[in-house]
Design a protein around this motif. Structure first.
Motif, mmCIF file in Angstrom:
data_model
loop_
_atom_site.group_PDB
_atom_site.id
_atom_site.type_symbol
_atom_site.label_atom_id
_atom_site.label_comp_id
_atom_site.label_asym_id
_atom_site.label_seq_id
_atom_site.Cartn_x
_atom_site.Cartn_y
_atom_site.Cartn_z
ATOM 1 N N LYS A 92 15.490 -22.939 -21.726
ATOM 2 C CA LYS A 92 14.594 -23.951 -21.157
ATOM 3 C C LYS A 92 14.888 -24.288 -19.703
ATOM 4 O O LYS A 92 13.963 -24.407 -18.893
ATOM 5 N N ASN A 95 13.134 -21.908 -17.230
ATOM 6 C CA ASN A 95 11.682 -21.736 -17.276
ATOM 7 C C ASN A 95 11.047 -22.084 -15.937
ATOM 8 O O ASN A 95 11.429 -23.059 -15.290
ATOM 9 N N ARG A 96 10.114 -21.257 -15.523
ATOM 10 C CA ARG A 96 9.325 -21.473 -14.307
ATOM 11 C C ARG A 96 10.125 -21.261 -13.016
ATOM 12 O O ARG A 96 9.646 -21.607 -11.938
ATOM 13 N N GLU A 369 5.963 -20.021 -20.841
ATOM 14 C CA GLU A 369 4.929 -20.848 -20.219
ATOM 15 C C GLU A 369 4.196 -20.110 -19.105
ATOM 16 O O GLU A 369 3.641 -20.725 -18.210
ATOM 17 N N TRP A 401 2.662 -18.849 -13.593
ATOM 18 C CA TRP A 401 3.010 -19.786 -14.652
ATOM 19 C C TRP A 401 1.807 -20.575 -15.123
ATOM 20 O O TRP A 401 0.860 -20.821 -14.367
ATOM 21 N N GLU A 402 1.847 -20.967 -16.369
ATOM 22 C CA GLU A 402 0.775 -21.750 -16.960
ATOM 23 C C GLU A 402 0.585 -23.051 -16.202
ATOM 24 O O GLU A 402 1.563 -23.706 -15.814
ATOM 25 N N LEU A 404 0.046 -26.715 -16.096
ATOM 26 C CA LEU A 404 0.254 -27.796 -17.067
ATOM 27 C C LEU A 404 -0.488 -29.067 -16.695
ATOM 28 O O LEU A 404 -0.295 -30.109 -17.328
#
Length: 405
Positions: A92, A95-96, A369, A401-402, A404
């Motif tokens: 985690k 991520n990104r 993500e 990246w997604e 959000l």
């Protein structure tokens, strides 16, 4: 210009493009090499990647495999054996962040003589040709269709009017010779020129390397899924309509509306052109996990992030163009231009994460993500100069990246 920005053939109710789509399959279809998840396999078990290729650049811990793809391109590099790999960090905190997703190309160059020698036992007839055609892809596996279109099943399609030609004999036994592969479904153009001014770094095979970590050092892998392939087909094109309650005011010389730019900005933010095009295109074949079109054009998830800004341009007349590789960074090892080869689609996340156990990761395990991962590769397919030696090259992985918001 075709509304899907790709060569296509139209047949009344649907369009077939030059993009080859990959679909996850629990059972082997034809390709025993290409797969999502699972553990990677190497061209040569004695020559795994350099040990540091296993690690996330953020946390320096081993990553897990997202994709291994058989990448032979006999129409383009007839004496090259290729495989492509994408790894991702599941932790985690990473991520990104840049470096949490990495891509590699494994390459081994062989000779025509060795190919012909190894083919002798399996050839019943040899057709005399003035010039031998390229050998079929060693992992000819993914797509269905005529094996005569030998190339990589994930690349530019053969024209509908192309006359099939007899496929040559199988290549070296160092790779399983199967019926068809992603490579078989494509015809390739010539490689681009080398950029001698580009900075290059030492070749991995020329330096001492740390060993690839033991399997026990990696997090639990994703479930292994094999890959099937079909050309992309879509129903008749449709153009998004502007809602009836939205009006667009005339623009002045500076590109602003006579009143305010807020209406235009609001409209574009609500209908996010990139995401609309991305989602509508994928909606025609929602089960796709992979899009392949060697030297083709990536489908962008976002125009505004770093990857989108690099690969997307908009002309003053309002025409939007996504470049296929002209703006990709050059090869780190030989300075040649890079070209687009393939990208992962979001459905790959659903396939890989369904039922995944968080073994060894606990609270640190994170769901993926990204919206898409775009792979750019060396247009010269550079590798070791020694014939038969396996080499490794890190390639460009553009992660969108997604969103959000």
């Amino acid at each position: 210009m075709d509304p899907y920005d790709s060569d296509s053939s139209v047949d009344e109710d649907f369009t077939e493009t030059g993009v080859l789509l990959g679909y996850a399959a629990e059972e082997v279809v034809e390709d025993t090499i290409s797969h999502l998840g699972g553990w990677p396999k190497w061209l040569d078990d004695k020559t795994p990647p350099p040990g540091d290729y296993a690690n996330c650049k953020v946390c320096n811990s081993p990553m897990i495999l997202l994709l291994e793809l058989h990448g032979d391109l006999p129409d383009h590099f007839p004496t090259d054996e290729r495989r492509l790999y994408i790894f991702g960090c599941p932790r985690k905190p990473c991520n990104r962040k840049p470096g949490s997703v990495r891509a590699y190309r494994s390459i081994r160059k062989v000779t025509w003589e060795s190919i012909q020698e190894q083919c002798k036992p399996v050839k019943e007839e040899k057709k005399v040709e003035p010039k031998p055609s390229a050998p079929p892809s060693p992992g000819q596996i993914w797509a269905r269709g005529s094996a005569a279109s030998a190339a990589n099943p994930f690349a530019t399609p053969k024209p509908a009017t192309t006359t099939p030609v007899p496929a040559p004999a199988p290549s070296t036994p160092s790779i399983n010779v199967l019926a068809e592969s992603f490579a078989d479904k494509v015809r390739l153009s010539s490689p681009g020129p080398t950029n001698p001014s580009a900075a290059t770094k030492p070749k991995p095979e020329s330096q001492a390397q740390t060993p690839w970590p033991a399997q026990s050092e990696f997090p639990a892998p994703y479930t292994n899924f094999f890959l099937d392939a079909e050309y992309e087909t879509m129903s008749r094109p449709s153009t998004p309509k502007i809602p009836d309650n939205v009006t667009m005011e005339p623009m002045d010389e500076e590109g602003q509306s006579s009143g305010t730019a807020e209406l235009k900005d609001t409209f574009e933010s609500e209908l996010d052109r990139a995401f609309m095009k991305f989602s509508m295109r994928l909606g025609h074949n929602p089960e796709q996990v992979l899009r392949y079109e060697y030297r083709g054009t990536p489908l962008l998830y976002n125009y505004a992030d770093q990857v989108g800004k690099r690969l997307h341009t908009e002309h003053s007349a309002g025409h939007v163009t996504t470049t296929g590789g002209g703006n990709l960074p050059p090869c780190d090892y030989c300075g040649s231009p890079r070209v687009f080869e393939m990208q992962l689609a979001p459905h790959a996340i659903s396939v890989l994460e369904e039922g995944r156990p968080g073994v060894g990761l606990g609270e640190g395990d994170a769901g993926m993500e990204w919206g898409t991962i775009i792979l750019g590769v060396c247009s010269k397919d550079c590798g070791p100069e020694t014939i038969g030696q396996v080499g490794w090259r890190e390639e460009w992985a553009g992660v969108q990246w997604e969103d959000l918001k």
